[in-house]
Motif scaffolding. Structure first.
Motif, PDB file in Angstrom:
ATOM      1  N   GLY A 179      -9.247   8.900  -0.382  1.00 40.90           N
ATOM      2  CA  GLY A 179      -9.484   7.468  -0.496  1.00 40.90           C
ATOM      3  C   GLY A 179      -8.230   6.645  -0.716  1.00 40.90           C
ATOM      4  O   GLY A 179      -8.306   5.487  -1.147  1.00 40.90           O
ATOM      5  N   SER A 180      -7.068   7.221  -0.424  1.00 41.33           N
ATOM      6  CA  SER A 180      -5.806   6.502  -0.628  1.00 41.33           C
ATOM      7  C   SER A 180      -5.624   5.396   0.408  1.00 41.33           C
ATOM      8  O   SER A 180      -5.983   5.563   1.585  1.00 41.33           O
ATOM      9  CB  SER A 180      -4.631   7.478  -0.525  1.00 41.33           C
ATOM     10  OG  SER A 180      -4.754   8.521  -1.453  1.00 41.33           O
ATOM     11  N   THR A 181      -5.062   4.293  -0.020  1.00 42.20           N
ATOM     12  CA  THR A 181      -4.723   3.233   0.922  1.00 42.20           C
ATOM     13  C   THR A 181      -3.401   3.591   1.610  1.00 42.20           C
ATOM     14  O   THR A 181      -2.679   4.487   1.174  1.00 42.20           O
ATOM     15  CB  THR A 181      -4.556   1.900   0.193  1.00 42.20           C
ATOM     16  OG1 THR A 181      -3.419   1.992  -0.683  1.00 42.20           O
ATOM     17  CG2 THR A 181      -5.797   1.544  -0.610  1.00 42.20           C
ATOM     18  N   ALA A 182      -3.092   2.847   2.682  1.00 40.50           N
ATOM     19  CA  ALA A 182      -1.830   3.081   3.387  1.00 40.50           C
ATOM     20  C   ALA A 182      -0.641   2.860   2.457  1.00 40.50           C
ATOM     21  O   ALA A 182       0.344   3.597   2.494  1.00 40.50           O
ATOM     22  CB  ALA A 182      -1.745   2.159   4.601  1.00 40.50           C
ATOM     23  N   ALA A 183      -0.748   1.842   1.589  1.00 39.21           N
ATOM     24  CA  ALA A 183       0.339   1.548   0.656  1.00 39.21           C
ATOM     25  C   ALA A 183       0.507   2.678  -0.360  1.00 39.21           C
ATOM     26  O   ALA A 183       1.633   3.091  -0.681  1.00 39.21           O
ATOM     27  CB  ALA A 183       0.070   0.231  -0.070  1.00 39.21           C
ATOM     28  N   GLU A 184      -0.614   3.187  -0.869  1.00 39.06           N
ATOM     29  CA  GLU A 184      -0.553   4.285  -1.829  1.00 39.06           C
ATOM     30  C   GLU A 184       0.022   5.537  -1.180  1.00 39.06           C
ATOM     31  O   GLU A 184       0.811   6.273  -1.796  1.00 39.06           O
ATOM     32  CB  GLU A 184      -1.946   4.568  -2.385  1.00 39.06           C
ATOM     33  CG  GLU A 184      -2.457   3.485  -3.320  1.00 39.06           C
ATOM     34  CD  GLU A 184      -3.926   3.636  -3.649  1.00 39.06           C
ATOM     35  OE1 GLU A 184      -4.360   3.078  -4.677  1.00 39.06           O
ATOM     36  OE2 GLU A 184      -4.656   4.307  -2.883  1.00 39.06           O
ATOM     37  N   SER A 185      -0.381   5.785   0.063  1.00 33.83           N
ATOM     38  CA  SER A 185       0.141   6.935   0.800  1.00 33.83           C
ATOM     39  C   SER A 185       1.640   6.828   0.983  1.00 33.83           C
ATOM     40  O   SER A 185       2.383   7.804   0.796  1.00 33.83           O
ATOM     41  CB  SER A 185      -0.550   7.042   2.163  1.00 33.83           C
ATOM     42  OG  SER A 185       0.010   8.081   2.938  1.00 33.83           O
ATOM     43  N   GLN A 186       2.113   5.627   1.314  1.00 32.75           N
ATOM     44  CA  GLN A 186       3.552   5.433   1.512  1.00 32.75           C
ATOM     45  C   GLN A 186       4.313   5.603   0.199  1.00 32.75           C
ATOM     46  O   GLN A 186       5.404   6.188   0.167  1.00 32.75           O
ATOM     47  CB  GLN A 186       3.834   4.055   2.109  1.00 32.75           C
ATOM     48  CG  GLN A 186       5.279   3.863   2.545  1.00 32.75           C
ATOM     49  CD  GLN A 186       5.719   4.895   3.567  1.00 32.75           C
ATOM     50  OE1 GLN A 186       5.055   5.081   4.593  1.00 32.75           O
ATOM     51  NE2 GLN A 186       6.819   5.592   3.318  1.00 32.75           N
ATOM     52  N   GLN A 187       3.733   5.099  -0.883  1.00 36.39           N
ATOM     53  CA  GLN A 187       4.369   5.265  -2.198  1.00 36.39           C
ATOM     54  C   GLN A 187       4.507   6.749  -2.544  1.00 36.39           C
ATOM     55  O   GLN A 187       5.537   7.179  -3.067  1.00 36.39           O
ATOM     56  CB  GLN A 187       3.547   4.551  -3.271  1.00 36.39           C
ATOM     57  CG  GLN A 187       3.647   3.032  -3.212  1.00 36.39           C
ATOM     58  CD  GLN A 187       2.698   2.355  -4.187  1.00 36.39           C
ATOM     59  OE1 GLN A 187       1.896   3.007  -4.857  1.00 36.39           O
ATOM     60  NE2 GLN A 187       2.787   1.029  -4.275  1.00 36.39           N
ATOM     61  N   ALA A 188       3.455   7.526  -2.249  1.00 40.06           N
ATOM     62  CA  ALA A 188       3.493   8.957  -2.537  1.00 40.06           C
ATOM     63  C   ALA A 188       4.562   9.640  -1.691  1.00 40.06           C
ATOM     64  O   ALA A 188       5.312  10.496  -2.180  1.00 40.06           O
ATOM     65  CB  ALA A 188       2.129   9.582  -2.265  1.00 40.06           C
TER      66      ALA A 188
END
Length: 217
Positions: free
Chosen positions: A68-77
């Motif tokens: 359920g990660s957003t694109a922004a959260e994925s990029q941060q990770a």
């Protein structure tokens, strides 16, 4: 003459497409180097996505669907992992078209390499092939090339993967660890009795190693 201390055995349950397994191992290796404590590492199979189709799935889409990660959260990770990797000497090279794949064949290769004293080399080569070179670790030709790159017989590796001879053995090893409660990776067992999960950081690993080494003195 002083006896050389016996290396501390570390059993690592891991998947080759798990970035935190790369980080955790790299932190452990650095802790061992900094403390001067030798390790005897044994890798064990775990599949994050045992039902993954042969064609795999776009990595970012997979993370979004599964967690359920957003694109922004994925990029941060990805940014965090890339930074951590750089500090530890490992190059994460994520891309928008990167795919996550079925890893069962890769685990068979590691199992086969382990019998020839090259399990460690195989595991690390697979980490690099996937995260740095973005190779398809489900492709038997890619896996055979990786075997060749660490000094194993490419033709024999290809034949082993084609035969499926390792299927039951690797499945049994996966089931052994899941039956003992391993549900996420990395999972590290120190001296066959102390389970530590997740990437714990160099200082924590150093404390664990020094504690275990101290118990032997």
């Amino acid at each position: 003459m002083t006896d050389t201390p016996e290396p501390i055995r570390v059993d690592i349950v891991s998947d080759v497409v798990c970035p935190w397994c790369v980080v955790g191992y790299s932190q452990l290796a650095k802790a061992a180097k900094d403390t001067g404590i030798a390790l005897d590492i044994h890798w064990h199979p775990f599949e994050l996505n045992p039902q993954m189709e042969d064609e795999g799935e776009n990595l970012r889409e997979h993370i979004t669907r599964k967690y359920g990660s957003t694109a922004a959260e994925s990029q941060q990770a990805r940014d965090r992992l890339t930074s951590l990797g750089a500090e530890l000497g490992f190059a994460f090279r994520f891309s928008d078209d990167m795919r996550i794949v079925n890893t069962f064949r890769a685990h068979q290769l590691i199992d086969w390499a382990e019998d020839q004293g090259r399990g460690q080399e195989a595991k690390l080569a697979l980490f690099n092939a996937y995260f740095t070179d973005r190779k398809d670790l489900h492709d038997p030709e890619v896996l055979a090339d990786i075997a060749d790159s660490i000094g194993l017989d490419r033709t024999a590796a290809a034949a082993m993967l084609d035969s499926g001879d390792r299927t039951e053995q690797v499945r049994a090893k996966e089931q052994f660890w899941t039956s003992r409660g391993v549900t996420g990776v990395p999972a590290m067992v120190f001296d066959r009795q102390h389970l530590v999960t997740g990437a714990q950081g160099e200082s924590n690993y150093a404390r664990i190693l020094e504690h275990l080494a101290g118990q032997r003195s």
